[in-house]
Design a protein around this motif. Sequence first.
Motif, PDB file in Angstrom:
ATOM      1  N   VAL A  24       0.839  -1.203   0.000  1.00  0.00           N
ATOM      2  CA  VAL A  24       0.000   0.000   0.000  1.00  0.00           C
ATOM      3  C   VAL A  24       0.871   1.250   0.000  1.00  0.00           C
ATOM      4  O   VAL A  24       0.635   2.199  -0.768  1.00  0.00           O
ATOM      5  N   VAL A  25       1.882   1.272   0.862  1.00  0.00           N
ATOM      6  CA  VAL A  25       2.772   2.435   0.952  1.00  0.00           C
ATOM      7  C   VAL A  25       3.425   2.709  -0.395  1.00  0.00           C
ATOM      8  O   VAL A  25       3.452   3.848  -0.888  1.00  0.00           O
ATOM      9  N   ARG A  26       3.977   1.683  -1.004  1.00  0.00           N
ATOM     10  CA  ARG A  26       4.681   1.863  -2.281  1.00  0.00           C
ATOM     11  C   ARG A  26       3.739   2.362  -3.374  1.00  0.00           C
ATOM     12  O   ARG A  26       4.113   3.227  -4.188  1.00  0.00           O
ATOM     13  N   LEU A  27       2.520   1.850  -3.400  1.00  0.00           N
ATOM     14  CA  LEU A  27       1.593   2.266  -4.450  1.00  0.00           C
ATOM     15  C   LEU A  27       1.094   3.687  -4.213  1.00  0.00           C
ATOM     16  O   LEU A  27       0.920   4.453  -5.168  1.00  0.00           O
ATOM     17  N   LEU A  28       0.869   4.053  -2.968  1.00  0.00           N
ATOM     18  CA  LEU A  28       0.494   5.431  -2.671  1.00  0.00           C
ATOM     19  C   LEU A  28       1.567   6.393  -3.163  1.00  0.00           C
ATOM     20  O   LEU A  28       1.264   7.441  -3.756  1.00  0.00           O
ATOM     21  N   ALA A  29       2.829   6.054  -2.920  1.00  0.00           N
ATOM     22  CA  ALA A  29       3.923   6.902  -3.390  1.00  0.00           C
ATOM     23  C   ALA A  29       3.960   6.963  -4.912  1.00  0.00           C
ATOM     24  O   ALA A  29       4.146   8.038  -5.500  1.00  0.00           O
ATOM     25  N   ALA A  30       3.767   5.808  -5.550  1.00  0.00           N
ATOM     26  CA  ALA A  30       3.768   5.779  -7.013  1.00  0.00           C
ATOM     27  C   ALA A  30       2.633   6.607  -7.592  1.00  0.00           C
ATOM     28  O   ALA A  30       2.744   7.134  -8.721  1.00  0.00           O
ATOM     29  N   ARG A  31       1.537   6.758  -6.828  1.00  0.00           N
ATOM     30  CA  ARG A  31       0.388   7.538  -7.291  1.00  0.00           C
ATOM     31  C   ARG A  31       0.462   9.000  -6.834  1.00  0.00           C
ATOM     32  O   ARG A  31      -0.510   9.728  -6.962  1.00  0.00           O
ATOM     33  N   GLY A  32       1.611   9.414  -6.268  1.00  0.00           N
ATOM     34  CA  GLY A  32       1.825  10.832  -6.010  1.00  0.00           C
ATOM     35  C   GLY A  32       1.682  11.311  -4.586  1.00  0.00           C
ATOM     36  O   GLY A  32       1.595  12.527  -4.352  1.00  0.00           O
ATOM     37  N   SER A  33       1.676  10.404  -3.607  1.00  0.00           N
ATOM     38  CA  SER A  33       1.473  10.812  -2.220  1.00  0.00           C
ATOM     39  C   SER A  33       2.743  10.669  -1.390  1.00  0.00           C
ATOM     40  O   SER A  33       3.480   9.688  -1.526  1.00  0.00           O
ATOM     41  N   ASP A  34       2.998  11.647  -0.512  1.00  0.00           N
ATOM     42  CA  ASP A  34       3.944  11.440   0.574  1.00  0.00           C
ATOM     43  C   ASP A  34       3.308  10.441   1.553  1.00  0.00           C
ATOM     44  O   ASP A  34       2.076  10.368   1.655  1.00  0.00           O
ATOM     45  N   VAL A  35       4.135   9.695   2.277  1.00  0.00           N
ATOM     46  CA  VAL A  35       3.604   8.639   3.150  1.00  0.00           C
ATOM     47  C   VAL A  35       4.312   8.653   4.503  1.00  0.00           C
ATOM     48  O   VAL A  35       5.540   8.727   4.574  1.00  0.00           O
ATOM     49  N   ALA A  36       3.522   8.599   5.568  1.00  0.00           N
ATOM     50  CA  ALA A  36       4.034   8.401   6.925  1.00  0.00           C
ATOM     51  C   ALA A  36       3.580   7.026   7.375  1.00  0.00           C
ATOM     52  O   ALA A  36       2.373   6.761   7.428  1.00  0.00           O
TER      53      ALA A  36
END
Length: 256
Positions: A24-36
């Motif tokens: 989930v983290v990796r895909l969120l980043a790939a879709r343009g989101s910073d992640v905590a």
Amino acid sequence: MNDFADRPGVAAVTGGSGGLGAAVVRLLAARGSDVALTYRGNEAAARAVAADVEAAGRRAEVTQVDLLDPEATTAFVDRVADRFGGVHTLVHAAGPLVHQVYASAVEPAVFREHLEHEVMAFYDVVQPAVAHLRVNGGSIVAVTSAGGRRHPARDALSVAPKGTVEALVRALAVEEGRFGVRANCVGPGMITDGMFLRLREAGELDDVALDAARRNIPMRTFGTALDVAEAVCFLASPRAGYVTGQVIDVDGGYGV
């Protein structure tokens, strides 16, 4: 896709070092989101996931958090909201290893412990997150279980507590919709990552059990962490802007 590039703030992901959470983290980043992301004990895995986020050109923050400590969860949410300028998504992907045991054999103390690690862990982080999600109309996605629709034998320790999480998500959908906050669940079926691997190593999922499980799935195959992450990121994104209070099962048709 760049679903989150225009969303102010950060996506907070609990259990971001685990098999499903990491995807989930990796895909969120790939879709343009910073992640905590949070982790419980595997710092090395969490740091590796954060490195992947940064390699995708996004910012990452890693925090060890005891999700049963409401002061710690509140501090985490408030801190990342301050650092990143808000929280646009909360994904709850944390959870304990759940052994395959018949419900009648589960001691009350063990069941109580799982209730705390599933239900209270979710509540402790979602309750302080709601105020931040209201600011720009954010999204909550809880990773639960496809067993809520068709119960698999020996999985009550997972399915029963996650059913309570799903009830809480529906409550949040009803009560927070007026603030533009959406709340949904993704229910994984048999997924060949994360807990599946640990149960396989422990001998709780042998070839006979896996063959029987496969025959009960219309698609006759198991899913992957990426399959789950795709559903999570869709529900979190503006593309699901009119979807709330729902459960999407990623189970190859098991619950049909």
